[in-house]
Every structure is written in structure tokens, then in C-alpha cells.
Design a protein around this motif. Sequence first.
Motif, mmCIF file in Angstrom:
data_model
loop_
_atom_site.group_PDB
_atom_site.id
_atom_site.type_symbol
_atom_site.label_atom_id
_atom_site.label_comp_id
_atom_site.label_asym_id
_atom_site.label_seq_id
_atom_site.Cartn_x
_atom_site.Cartn_y
_atom_site.Cartn_z
ATOM 1 N N LYS A 1 27.388 74.041 41.076
ATOM 2 C CA LYS A 1 28.097 74.958 41.826
ATOM 3 C C LYS A 1 27.419 75.624 43.133
ATOM 4 O O LYS A 1 26.502 76.364 42.723
ATOM 5 N N CYS A 2 27.746 74.993 44.356
ATOM 6 C CA CYS A 2 26.903 75.584 45.343
ATOM 7 C C CYS A 2 27.464 76.570 46.176
ATOM 8 O O CYS A 2 28.284 76.125 47.065
ATOM 9 N N SER A 3 27.424 78.012 45.867
ATOM 10 C CA SER A 3 28.314 78.962 46.663
ATOM 11 C C SER A 3 27.246 79.979 47.107
ATOM 12 O O SER A 3 26.923 81.118 46.284
ATOM 13 N N GLY A 4 26.339 79.889 47.852
ATOM 14 C CA GLY A 4 25.437 80.635 48.627
ATOM 15 C C GLY A 4 23.906 80.312 47.577
ATOM 16 O O GLY A 4 23.112 80.224 48.361
ATOM 17 N N TYR A 5 24.406 80.187 46.536
ATOM 18 C CA TYR A 5 22.924 79.584 45.674
ATOM 19 C C TYR A 5 23.403 78.841 44.708
ATOM 20 O O TYR A 5 24.833 78.644 44.282
ATOM 21 N N GLU A 6 22.525 77.987 43.954
ATOM 22 C CA GLU A 6 22.924 76.844 43.347
ATOM 23 C C GLU A 6 22.996 77.398 41.808
ATOM 24 O O GLU A 6 22.039 78.022 41.325
ATOM 25 N N THR A 7 24.048 76.905 40.991
ATOM 26 C CA THR A 7 24.071 77.186 39.852
ATOM 27 C C THR A 7 24.585 75.888 39.054
ATOM 28 O O THR A 7 25.468 75.234 39.335
ATOM 29 N N LEU A 8 23.892 75.750 37.767
ATOM 30 C CA LEU A 8 23.930 74.557 36.865
ATOM 31 C C LEU A 8 25.276 75.054 35.976
ATOM 32 O O LEU A 8 25.086 75.804 35.311
ATOM 33 N N TYR A 9 26.379 74.380 36.210
ATOM 34 C CA TYR A 9 27.385 74.688 35.615
ATOM 35 C C TYR A 9 27.325 73.702 34.044
ATOM 36 O O TYR A 9 27.593 74.374 33.070
ATOM 37 N N LEU A 10 27.222 72.465 34.123
ATOM 38 C CA LEU A 10 27.374 71.513 33.078
ATOM 39 C C LEU A 10 26.263 70.682 33.075
ATOM 40 O O LEU A 10 25.966 70.053 34.344
ATOM 41 N N ASP A 11 25.667 70.204 31.815
ATOM 42 C CA ASP A 11 24.934 69.132 31.906
ATOM 43 C C ASP A 11 25.401 68.071 30.907
ATOM 44 O O ASP A 11 25.393 68.667 29.533
ATOM 45 N N ILE A 12 25.402 67.040 30.944
ATOM 46 C CA ILE A 12 26.266 66.217 29.928
ATOM 47 C C ILE A 12 25.159 64.962 29.739
ATOM 48 O O ILE A 12 24.786 64.208 30.488
ATOM 49 N N PRO A 13 24.605 64.764 28.446
ATOM 50 C CA PRO A 13 23.510 63.734 28.097
ATOM 51 C C PRO A 13 24.586 62.421 27.869
ATOM 52 O O PRO A 13 25.527 62.285 27.616
ATOM 53 N N LEU A 14 23.619 61.667 28.777
ATOM 54 C CA LEU A 14 24.232 60.103 28.766
ATOM 55 C C LEU A 14 23.456 59.041 28.010
ATOM 56 O O LEU A 14 22.253 59.279 28.058
ATOM 57 N N ARG A 15 24.114 57.920 27.865
ATOM 58 C CA ARG A 15 23.573 56.840 27.362
ATOM 59 C C ARG A 15 23.812 55.495 27.886
ATOM 60 O O ARG A 15 25.302 55.491 28.100
ATOM 61 N N LYS A 16 23.113 54.647 28.169
ATOM 62 C CA LYS A 16 23.573 53.251 28.852
ATOM 63 C C LYS A 16 24.529 52.464 27.610
ATOM 64 O O LYS A 16 24.348 52.466 26.599
ATOM 65 N N VAL A 17 25.641 51.974 28.358
ATOM 66 C CA VAL A 17 26.450 51.217 27.577
ATOM 67 C C VAL A 17 26.308 49.748 28.079
ATOM 68 O O VAL A 17 26.199 49.396 29.292
ATOM 69 N N SER A 18 26.780 48.795 27.161
ATOM 70 C CA SER A 18 26.533 47.332 27.511
ATOM 71 C C SER A 18 27.600 47.023 28.247
ATOM 72 O O SER A 18 27.753 45.927 28.973
ATOM 73 N N ASN A 19 28.898 47.533 27.756
ATOM 74 C CA ASN A 19 30.218 47.012 28.580
ATOM 75 C C ASN A 19 30.262 47.841 29.766
ATOM 76 O O ASN A 19 30.966 49.041 29.985
#
Length: 242
Positions: A113-131
Motif C-alpha cells: 500500500k502506497c499512501s505517502g509511504y510504502e507499507t507491505l500488506y501481504l507476502d504470499i509464498p509461491l511455487r511454480k506449477v507445471s499446468n
Amino acid sequence: MSFIVKLLERTQLTHSQVEDVKPFIYAHSKWLDDELELDIVLTSSNLPYRGSLKFSDIRTAADELDQPYEQFFEECKKALTTNMGLTGFDYEVSSSDSQTTSTTPEAVFKLFKCSGYETLYLDIPLRKVSNCFSLLDAAIEQTSDSSSSSVLGKDSQILVEYEKFIEETKSREAKMLKKFLLLINEKKAKIEELELKLEKTRGRRPTAEKEDSDTDEELEQVERDDREEEDIYSGPTQAMNV
């Protein structure tokens, strides 16, 4: 409930880039009872990823940022389900620099969220998928469901209008029948009144008072009644004969 949206991925231009090519993230988010499932495809690399996040982790993030959970949750959901992204938010997918293992993610989806300053709201770990077609399949399924819902909604509206028409028709029929019965009763009473007047004019008793009898006493009573009625109506009768 699931949503499929296109998000603008934030990136930094390098001197080697000839033109400004905007990378996008195609995101399919599925909001379950206690978990968020996320499937994404990056246009910059054409790589598909999949990740998930417990709602309890979203609550933890809200607590760390000292924000009410319900408000924070709705804000995150709206940011992830608004096509082309929600104003004031940035979206990023960063690859892991280190070698990945069974416990480390291959990439991380980040919501800022960028409102005057940057705030990390969420970080979701990801993995590659073949499909790489899972997101396309979800889009087709969602389109089919939307079409079915639209048809059902239209049919429901038609059904409501039809039921309303039937009720109004029955109400009109009941009112017309009531008026018809009143009219019939009035006509019947009028006819009975006219018949009674006609019988009196002819010098007879009303038919309602006639009774068949073979006894002498009843015959004598009838004769007496006839003579009395002749006396009563002799004036008008004579006037009619003139």
C-alpha cells in the motif's frame, strides 16, 4: 468465491530496455472459509505460480500494522479482486535469489500500500506449477457460472412477474364475480317484487302463499279470501274496465 483479474506488476526500468513494456500479472484468487488460494501467471516470463495464505496470517499482519482485522481483510481482498489493481496499491512478484528447498518458496507475491509511504500488506509464498492452463480453465468456468447465474436471475424475474400477473388476474376475477352476484341478487329481488305486484293486481294471492288442499275447509277459506280481495281491488278493477 473466486475472482480473475489483471494486475499491473511494478518493475524498475533498466538502461538496456529499449521501450517501456508494462508487465502484468493474471491472478485467480479463491477465497475459501479460512484460506486464500492464489494462482498467477506473469506476462514478463510466462511462468505460472501457485500460493496460499491462511486468514490467520492475514490477522497477524493486521495486528503487526495495528489495524482492525475486518477493515484490513476487506482492503486486501478488494486490492486482489479489482481488475487492473486498486488505486494506491502496488503488486510485485520477486524471485528467490537463493537456491530453493522444500521449505523455501521459489517466488513471493507482495502487496504494497502506497499512501505517502510504502507499507507491505501481504507476502504470499509461491511455487511454480507445471499446468499453465489452470487459470484459463478457471476463467472459462467462471464465465459459464456467470452466464448461468444471469439466465437464472432473468428466469426468476420473469417468474415473479408471472406470479404477480396471476394474482392480479384472480383479484380482478373475484371483484367481477362479486359485482355480478350483487347484480343478479338485485335483479332477482326486482323480479320477485314485480311478480308480487302483478299477482296482487290480478287479484290473486302470491304464489308463495298458495297451498294445494282437497279439504272443504281450505276451499271455503280460499273462496272467502277471493271475495275479500275482490272487495279491496274492486275500485281499481272497475276503473280499468271503463
